[in-house]
Design an enzyme around this catalytic site. Structure first.
Site, PDB file in Angstrom:
ATOM      1  N   LYS A  77       0.803  -1.238   0.000  1.00  0.00           N
ATOM      2  CA  LYS A  77       0.000   0.000   0.000  1.00  0.00           C
ATOM      3  C   LYS A  77       0.831   1.281   0.000  1.00  0.00           C
ATOM      4  CE  LYS A  77      -4.138  -1.886   2.211  1.00  0.00           C
ATOM      5  NZ  LYS A  77      -5.155  -1.704   3.248  1.00  0.00           N
ATOM      6  N   ASP A 113     -10.181   2.699   2.095  1.00  0.00           N
ATOM      7  CA  ASP A 113     -10.387   2.039   3.403  1.00  0.00           C
ATOM      8  C   ASP A 113     -11.156   2.945   4.362  1.00  0.00           C
ATOM      9  OD1 ASP A 113      -9.212  -0.427   2.937  1.00  0.00           O
ATOM     10  OD2 ASP A 113      -7.223   0.207   3.604  1.00  0.00           O
TER      11      ASP A 113
HETATM   12  P1  NDP Z   1      -1.032  -2.977  10.855  1.00  0.00           P
HETATM   13  O1  NDP Z   1      -0.123  -4.138  11.031  1.00  0.00           O
HETATM   14  O2  NDP Z   1      -0.626  -1.815  10.041  1.00  0.00           O
HETATM   15  O3  NDP Z   1      -1.383  -2.408  12.351  1.00  0.00           O
HETATM   16  C1  NDP Z   1      -1.789  -3.267  13.372  1.00  0.00           C
HETATM   17  C2  NDP Z   1      -2.159  -2.448  14.631  1.00  0.00           C
HETATM   18  O4  NDP Z   1      -2.694  -3.364  15.603  1.00  0.00           O
HETATM   19  C3  NDP Z   1      -0.980  -1.754  15.292  1.00  0.00           C
HETATM   20  O5  NDP Z   1      -1.395  -0.537  15.860  1.00  0.00           O
HETATM   21  C4  NDP Z   1      -0.600  -2.750  16.400  1.00  0.00           C
HETATM   22  O6  NDP Z   1       0.032  -2.141  17.504  1.00  0.00           O
HETATM   23  C5  NDP Z   1      -1.960  -3.239  16.811  1.00  0.00           C
HETATM   24  N1  NDP Z   1      -1.930  -4.532  17.494  1.00  0.00           N
HETATM   25  C6  NDP Z   1      -1.812  -5.761  16.910  1.00  0.00           C
HETATM   26  N2  NDP Z   1      -1.830  -6.725  17.868  1.00  0.00           N
HETATM   27  C7  NDP Z   1      -1.968  -6.085  19.056  1.00  0.00           C
HETATM   28  C8  NDP Z   1      -2.060  -6.541  20.410  1.00  0.00           C
HETATM   29  N3  NDP Z   1      -2.025  -7.842  20.712  1.00  0.00           N
HETATM   30  N4  NDP Z   1      -2.204  -5.613  21.395  1.00  0.00           N
HETATM   31  C9  NDP Z   1      -2.259  -4.286  21.102  1.00  0.00           C
HETATM   32  N5  NDP Z   1      -2.166  -3.797  19.840  1.00  0.00           N
HETATM   33  C10 NDP Z   1      -2.025  -4.689  18.830  1.00  0.00           C
HETATM   34  O7  NDP Z   1      -2.407  -3.576  10.355  1.00  0.00           O
HETATM   35  P2  NDP Z   1      -3.589  -2.821   9.561  1.00  0.00           P
HETATM   36  O8  NDP Z   1      -3.800  -1.500  10.190  1.00  0.00           O
HETATM   37  O9  NDP Z   1      -3.331  -2.900   8.115  1.00  0.00           O
HETATM   38  O10 NDP Z   1      -4.815  -3.793   9.870  1.00  0.00           O
HETATM   39  C11 NDP Z   1      -5.431  -3.812  11.163  1.00  0.00           C
HETATM   40  C12 NDP Z   1      -6.713  -4.608  11.079  1.00  0.00           C
HETATM   41  O11 NDP Z   1      -7.603  -3.934  10.195  1.00  0.00           O
HETATM   42  C13 NDP Z   1      -6.567  -6.027  10.487  1.00  0.00           C
HETATM   43  O12 NDP Z   1      -7.324  -6.909  11.283  1.00  0.00           O
HETATM   44  C14 NDP Z   1      -7.175  -5.921   9.101  1.00  0.00           C
HETATM   45  O13 NDP Z   1      -7.770  -7.130   8.693  1.00  0.00           O
HETATM   46  C15 NDP Z   1      -8.238  -4.865   9.354  1.00  0.00           C
HETATM   47  N6  NDP Z   1      -8.662  -4.178   8.127  1.00  0.00           N
HETATM   48  C16 NDP Z   1      -9.996  -4.238   7.818  1.00  0.00           C
HETATM   49  C17 NDP Z   1     -10.475  -3.618   6.700  1.00  0.00           C
HETATM   50  C18 NDP Z   1     -11.924  -3.727   6.387  1.00  0.00           C
HETATM   51  O14 NDP Z   1     -12.314  -3.355   5.269  1.00  0.00           O
HETATM   52  N7  NDP Z   1     -12.769  -4.148   7.313  1.00  0.00           N
HETATM   53  C19 NDP Z   1      -9.599  -2.846   5.802  1.00  0.00           C
HETATM   54  C20 NDP Z   1      -8.211  -2.795   6.243  1.00  0.00           C
HETATM   55  C21 NDP Z   1      -7.778  -3.464   7.371  1.00  0.00           C
HETATM   56  P3  NDP Z   1       1.647  -1.952  17.551  1.00  0.00           P
HETATM   57  O15 NDP Z   1       1.930  -0.661  16.822  1.00  0.00           O
HETATM   58  O16 NDP Z   1       1.909  -1.874  19.004  1.00  0.00           O
HETATM   59  O17 NDP Z   1       2.236  -3.157  16.896  1.00  0.00           O
END
Ligand code: NDP
Length: 292
Positions: A77, A113
């Site tokens: 992306k 998104d």
């Molecule tokens: P990224 O990897 O860019 O970001 C993930 C985020 O989740 C970070 O802020 C991370 O925190 C946090 N995180 C993950 N695990 C934990 C945990 N155990 N405890 C606390 N914080 C946690 O992912 P995306 O932003 O691309 O995607 C996030 C979600 O959004 C996914 O589930 C994806 O499927 C969903 N999504 C849904 C869409 C839809 O159309 N419904 C579209 C796009 C995405 P840290 O910075 O601390 O690692």
């Protein structure tokens, strides 16, 4: 002379698709193909695995095939932006592109998104973000897209809650600089208590995503107002423990399927210039995810 019942044939389909790695479980194709069939369009949506090192060649392929557009998913992306001719203002502010459309021979980057999330808020939850205060869990790509669009739609105050401080700080600085938002960061090293001032809570982390479908963000809704709208970007499974807990407390909720459907709806509209058959798309997606 041409016979009167002569019919012009055209076996050439218009092509769109998605590039990602991994990509095999991405359900968008099912939804778009159902929409093309319903609209009587001879279009195909291809789900294509592209390794990071091959992205430049893949975009050359998009041009060579005269594709009408393409979606990008993890990990392309941000990287894709350097290969496009133009980036739409919203996508520039978000700093990522998930949808490309062809205009003449130019490839234009968009981000649907956050727009998909907004349309779901308005259509499915009847929630207008103008003047509202929002808490967003997470600082990744989804959080950036959702928070930027909420600011552009008039949300007045954003609180970002993120586990990794440096990542949260970077996101808050970027969004503030690009949109002028009133946005602040709260460290997430203990249970986050959602304040009574909040109108909307968004889980934009991947907590609750399959195969960790029992996981719940470490938050408390004890002090939240009863009309706080609780939403989740996770769509698989659509009923996350967070949404279940919120519903049991009487809060209105919005699931991640809504965002997924509407980002597809907006993509269809951008590519074809037609209204999307929304109900058909939602139904196809539910079937693909085993929910219908
Ligand atoms: P990224 O990897 O860019 O970001 C993930 C985020 O989740 C970070 O802020 C991370 O925190 C946090 N995180 C993950 N695990 C934990 C945990 N155990 N405890 C606390 N914080 C946690 O992912 P995306 O932003 O691309 O995607 C996030 C979600 O959004 C996914 O589930 C994806 O499927 C969903 N999504 C849904 C869409 C839809 O159309 N419904 C579209 C796009 C995405 P840290 O910075 O601390 O690692």
């Amino acid at each position: 002379m041409m016979a009167e019942n002569y019919m012009a044939v055209n076996y050439r389909a218009e092509l769109v698709g998605v590039l990602g790695d991994p990509v095999a479980e991405n359900p968008t194709g099912v939804m778009q193909e159902a929409a093309f069939r319903a609209a009587g369009l001879n279009w195909r949506y291809l789900t294509i695995q592209v390794k990071p090192d091959d992205l430049a060649d893949a975009i050359r392929g998009v041009r060579a095939f005269g594709m009408r557009g393409i979606n990008l998913t993890i990990p392309h992306k941000v990287e894709v932006m350097q290969y496009l001719d133009e980036i739409a203002p919203d996508a520039q502010k978000i700093g990522a592109v998930n949808t490309v459309r062809r205009v003449g021979d130019q490839l234009v980057g968009e981000n649907t998104d956050g727009k998909g999330f907004l349309r779901g808020l308005q259509v499915d939850a009847k929630f207008n973000p103008a003047g509202k205060r929002v808490v967003i869990l997470g600082a990744g790509g989804a959080a950036r897209a959702v928070s930027t669009e909420l600011v552009l739609a008039g949300a007045t105050e954003l609180i970002i809650v993120n586990r990794t401080h440096s990542r949260g700080e970077q996101m808050v600085n970027d969004v503030r600089q690009r949109t002028g938002a009133a946005i602040s960061l709260v460290p997430w090293n203990e249970t986050f208590v959602v304040p009574p001032e909040a109108d909307l809570l968004v889980n934009a982390t991947s907590i609750g995503l399959y195969p960790h479908g029992d996981d719940m963000p470490d938050i408390s809704l004890e002090r939240a107002r009863p009309d706080l709208l609780v939403s989740d970007v996770v769509f698989n499974p659509p009923e996350t423990p967070l949404l279940r807990a919120a519903r049991e407390r009487g809060h209105p909720t919005l699931d991640g399927l809504s965002m997924l459907v509407y980002q597809g709806v907006i993509g269809f509209e951008l590519w074809t210039g037609r209204d999307a058959p929304e109900a058909v798309m939602k139904e196809a997606l539910k079937q693909a995810l085993g929910l219908a």
